[in-house]
Write a protein that holds these residues in place. Structure first.
Motif, mmCIF file in Angstrom:
data_model
loop_
_atom_site.group_PDB
_atom_site.id
_atom_site.type_symbol
_atom_site.label_atom_id
_atom_site.label_comp_id
_atom_site.label_asym_id
_atom_site.label_seq_id
_atom_site.Cartn_x
_atom_site.Cartn_y
_atom_site.Cartn_z
ATOM 1 N N VAL A 1 -22.903 -0.012 -28.404
ATOM 2 C CA VAL A 1 -22.317 0.895 -29.478
ATOM 3 C C VAL A 1 -22.927 2.398 -29.564
ATOM 4 N N THR A 2 -24.051 2.627 -29.069
ATOM 5 C CA THR A 2 -24.587 3.701 -29.143
ATOM 6 C C THR A 2 -25.074 4.088 -27.394
ATOM 7 N N LYS A 3 -24.916 5.373 -27.179
ATOM 8 C CA LYS A 3 -25.274 5.840 -25.632
ATOM 9 C C LYS A 3 -26.811 6.212 -25.814
ATOM 10 N N VAL A 4 -27.400 4.965 -25.488
ATOM 11 C CA VAL A 4 -28.838 5.194 -25.647
ATOM 12 C C VAL A 4 -29.656 6.208 -24.792
ATOM 13 N N ASP A 5 -28.982 6.503 -23.666
ATOM 14 C CA ASP A 5 -29.579 7.531 -22.766
ATOM 15 C C ASP A 5 -29.284 8.835 -23.078
ATOM 16 N N GLN A 6 -28.620 9.211 -24.342
ATOM 17 C CA GLN A 6 -28.076 10.452 -24.624
ATOM 18 C C GLN A 6 -29.631 11.406 -24.730
ATOM 19 N N GLY A 7 -29.434 12.528 -23.885
ATOM 20 C CA GLY A 7 -30.377 13.519 -23.946
ATOM 21 C C GLY A 7 -31.783 12.923 -23.159
ATOM 22 N N LEU A 8 -31.792 11.770 -22.518
ATOM 23 C CA LEU A 8 -32.957 11.368 -21.980
ATOM 24 C C LEU A 8 -33.364 12.344 -20.781
ATOM 25 N N LYS A 9 -34.392 12.888 -20.350
ATOM 26 C CA LYS A 9 -34.758 13.668 -19.546
ATOM 27 C C LYS A 9 -34.568 13.135 -18.078
ATOM 28 N N ALA A 10 -34.294 13.888 -17.276
ATOM 29 C CA ALA A 10 -33.842 13.462 -15.959
ATOM 30 C C ALA A 10 -34.927 12.522 -15.373
ATOM 31 N N ASP A 11 -36.071 13.047 -15.274
ATOM 32 C CA ASP A 11 -37.341 12.208 -14.959
ATOM 33 C C ASP A 11 -37.649 11.351 -16.124
ATOM 34 N N GLY A 12 -37.141 11.013 -17.058
ATOM 35 C CA GLY A 12 -37.456 10.221 -18.023
ATOM 36 C C GLY A 12 -37.328 8.518 -17.746
ATOM 37 N N VAL A 13 -37.868 7.647 -18.689
ATOM 38 C CA VAL A 13 -37.717 6.397 -18.447
ATOM 39 C C VAL A 13 -37.109 5.802 -19.605
ATOM 40 N N LEU A 14 -36.190 4.557 -19.304
ATOM 41 C CA LEU A 14 -35.630 3.901 -20.067
ATOM 42 C C LEU A 14 -36.086 2.397 -19.926
ATOM 43 N N LEU A 15 -36.397 2.059 -21.182
ATOM 44 C CA LEU A 15 -37.236 0.707 -21.233
ATOM 45 C C LEU A 15 -36.156 -0.303 -22.015
ATOM 46 N N VAL A 16 -35.792 -1.409 -21.694
ATOM 47 C CA VAL A 16 -34.684 -2.058 -22.267
ATOM 48 C C VAL A 16 -35.357 -3.512 -22.408
ATOM 49 N N ASN A 17 -34.968 -4.214 -23.601
ATOM 50 C CA ASN A 17 -35.032 -5.658 -24.108
ATOM 51 C C ASN A 17 -33.630 -6.192 -23.343
ATOM 52 N N SER A 18 -33.640 -6.861 -22.207
ATOM 53 C CA SER A 18 -32.458 -7.647 -21.563
ATOM 54 C C SER A 18 -33.194 -8.548 -20.591
ATOM 55 N N HIS A 19 -32.198 -9.773 -20.474
ATOM 56 C CA HIS A 19 -32.641 -10.870 -19.862
ATOM 57 C C HIS A 19 -31.783 -10.512 -18.416
ATOM 58 N N HIS A 20 -30.981 -9.359 -18.488
ATOM 59 C CA HIS A 20 -30.246 -8.903 -17.076
ATOM 60 C C HIS A 20 -31.213 -8.183 -16.344
ATOM 61 N N GLY A 21 -30.964 -7.949 -15.074
ATOM 62 C CA GLY A 21 -31.830 -7.187 -14.191
ATOM 63 C C GLY A 21 -31.366 -5.766 -14.219
#
Lengths: 98, 185, 389
Positions: free
Chosen positions: B80-100
């Motif tokens: 429901v939310t674009k969580v990577d909105q504005g995230l810098k190109a060299d930024g890091v996305l840290l996700v809680n998920s059981h997927h890879g």
């Protein structure tokens, strides 16, 4: 006519917080506002206390053993509420002599 | 200065995450700032919280628009939310998920570096409740090199008290040991 | 020795009230102020603060209680926001004339309508002429420092006036940041016990809250105004004392990079921090832009502000409040009025932004600087920053 200055005090002479000594109304004798005074016919009076309770200025004093209420004419403004409320019509509002 | 945005749902501790990490950084002698996306708080609604950590005093008080790190506490928020909105190109996305990592990249077209951790699994195992904030903080601290388990002891004790602090420290430590960049744990 | 802690600013303000050893807190909760009085009620309930906490049924009663307790000689604190301040309105105008030094933290929030719980300055501006000393905090440290200073200033026998400490709602009140919390011994060196100028005392009764007829009303108002204007000297003295004890320097008006600045931005509150970063960035790009910030809003620091703006060609005044029915916001009007007789009168521009919680960013200040530098004439009415063209 030029308006006279209404001011009675300078700002700098007022007490801080615009306070005053209490009880100033005691010194303010309102009895001279009166044009009629209450006169009680003690023959008719049943000492019910209506005049005492209804008086808006609280000028009536309970005379106790004498069984009547006496108005303090220093403060009675002559409004006539006591005479109006008296169930025995014992109080008559009488013109002040000039 | 690094800027971090947390995504979660009301009641999951996104705001607490930002606060705890700010208090940890301040306790380490750094400067930090944590604040929620202000508004009526409703359990279950998507919420964001913001965090800045710096070696020098922070004067910026605008919201974080171009974060260095985005932390997603609840995977369902990504729908429901674009969580990577504005995230810098060299930024890091840290996700809680059981997927890879690769599965998430395919589904959401994420392009930045990622770290995925099964925080829900750790939370249910250690805390016995589906609250993932302290787990995700462990992953964040490790991946970003911002704090060690020792650094969070005092803020956790202060926040959670004697009965809950040890479990949350354990949850933090489990994630801290498991998390790595571009990996799944 | 001060303690450096990571703490929500609202809680830090409550801790400052504890350090000041307030005797009475009478308050009603309202967003975004609630955390301040919530924490104070905990401190009182836990025995950490020996005070009477009066959970009143409305803000009107809160301020009524505060005026009464202050007149009875108790160090008194309350906090509110927005509609709460509006509901206090009647009593807000009474506290200064009665010379009751109540300390009020306002987590500034927009006034209804439409209903909005977020930050701007419309609440305090609605009572700006009530006679309160008004301080504005820029960050969490200042929120604590200004709260402590407020007790010292308001309770000074030369002053004896209520003081509001304005803390931007959410953008300050709900931030967690590093704050140096002083220890009690330091605070005790700075803040003497409250010795009230007027005191309700059964042994020596006085009448407080009198009627003033046409013969004396003007003078009673003027006496309050004289006291408020004279309080500026005590504010400065208290800031000097604050520096002596705590090492942090505060001034009623502060300038940032105004030397050789062609355009000077004038602001109040927490947006000044973001503005200072924007100015650093614009300076790096060669733009001659500076910042002047008012920490003291009432009494209005006219001489200090005029001096700070004396070399500017353009002055861009920011208001966080829209005055309906006139061409400028409250700060815009003050600055224009102040500079009317200035020898080298600069052009004055007025910008309204950050209403009802709309985020104020570095881009807004860049936008303002660009508008000023491209403007050929004079501005006839305030402009709003951050709206659709």
């Amino acid at each position: 006519m030029k308006k006279p200055i209404e001011a009675i005090v300078k700002a700098g002479d007022l007490p801080v917080g615009f306070t005053a000594q209490p009880g100033s109304t005691v010194a303010f004798k309102t009895g001279d506002w009166r044009s009629v005074r209450p006169v009680l016919d003690r023959e008719k009076c049943i000492y019910c206390g209506f005049c005492y309770y209804y008086c808006p200025d609280g000028v009536y004093q309970d005379m106790g053993a004498e069984k009547w209420y006496k108005p303090d004419l220093d403060y009675c403004k002559g409004c006539g509420v006591c005479a109006h409320e008296c169930p025995k019509k014992a109080i008559t509002m009488t013109l002040e002599e000039v | 200065m690094i800027e971090i945005r947390f995504h979660g749902r009301g009641g999951q501790g996104a705001v607490t995450s930002a606060e705890l990490m700010a208090q940890t950084a301040i306790g380490m002698g750094k400067f930090a700032q944590a604040f929620p996306s202000f508004g009526p708080e409703r359990r279950g609604a998507p919420v964001t919280a913001f965090l800045r950590i710096s070696e020098t005093p922070i004067k910026l008080r605008e919201k974080v628009y171009e974060p260095d790190v985005v932390v997603v506490l609840d995977a369902t928020v990504m729908n429901v939310t674009k969580v990577d909105q504005g995230l810098k190109a060299d930024g890091v996305l840290l996700v809680n998920s059981h997927h890879g990592v690769e599965a998430l990249r395919r589904q959401y077209a994420f392009t930045q570096k990622m770290s995925v951790i099964d925080a829900l699994g750790i939370a249910l195992e250690v805390l016995k409740v589906p609250i993932t904030n302290t787990v995700m903080l462990g992953a964040f601290a490790k991946v970003m090199g911002q704090a060690t388990p020792d650094d969070v002891v005092e803020p956790f004790n202060h926040r959670f008290g004697p009965s809950l602090a040890p479990k949350n420290l354990e949850a933090f430590r489990r994630a801290y040991e498991a998390a790595n960049l571009e990996g799944r744990a | 020795m001060s303690k450096r802690v990571g703490i929500e600013v609202s809680l830090a303000v409550a801790e400052a009230v504890k350090l000041a050893d307030a005797d009475v807190v009478a308050a009603y909760p309202i967003t975004p102020q609630t955390h301040i009085v919530e924490h104070l009620s905990e401190l009182v309930a836990d025995g950490e603060l020996d005070a009477a906490y009066i959970p009143v049924e409305s803000e009107h009663s809160a301020m009524s209680s505060c005026i009464g307790s202050s007149a009875a000689g108790a160090r008194t604190f309350t906090a509110t926001s927005s509609q709460g301040l509006a509901l206090m309105n009647e009593m807000i105008f009474i506290a200064p004339v009665l010379r009751t030094p109540v300390i009020l933290a306002i987590a500034n929030r927009a006034l209804s309508a439409p209903i909005n719980i977020w930050n701007d300055h419309s609440d305090i501006m609605s009572v700006r002429d009530a006679g309160w000393i008004c301080l504005f905090a820029e960050n969490g440290q200042e929120a604590v420092d200004m709260t402590l200073a407020a007790f010292r200033i308001g309770e000074d026998p030369q002053v004896s006036l209520p003081v509001s400490v304005n803390i931007d709602g959410f953008t300050l009140s709900h931030f967690i940041e590093p704050i140096l919390l002083p220890d009690k011994a330091e605070v005790d060196r700075f803040l003497p016990p409250f010795k009230p100028v007027i005191k309700l005392d059964i042994a020596q009764p006085i009448s407080v809250g009198l009627l003033a007829p046409p013969e004396s009303y003007t003078e009673a108002r003027k006496a309050t105004d004289d006291a408020l204007l004279a309080s500026k000297a005590v504010v400065k003295k208290a800031f000097d004392e604050y520096e002596a004890v705590f090492g942090r320097r505060y001034q009623v008006v502060e300038s940032y990079r105004v030397e050789d600045a062609e355009t000077v931005i004038v602001a109040m509150g927490s947006i000044a921090e973001t503005a200072s970063i924007a100015i650093d960035e614009m300076r790096e790009a060669g733009q001659k832009v500076g910042l002047v910030r008012l920490r003291l809003w009432r009494p209005f620091p006219a001489e200090e502000l005029a001096a700070a703006l004396s070399a500017a060609k353009n002055v861009a005044v920011i208001d966080r409040h829209m005055v309906l029915g006139v061409d400028n916001g409250p700060l815009g009007l003050e600055v224009k009025s102040l500079l009317y007789d200035a020898p080298n009168r600069p052009r004055v521009f007025n910008y309204v932004l950050g209403l009802g919680g709309r985020d104020v960013t570095r881009d807004d200040f860049r936008d303002i600087a660009a508008r000023v530098s491209s403007s050929q004439g004079v501005q006839t009415r305030y402009e709003i920053v951050g709206v659709l063209a």
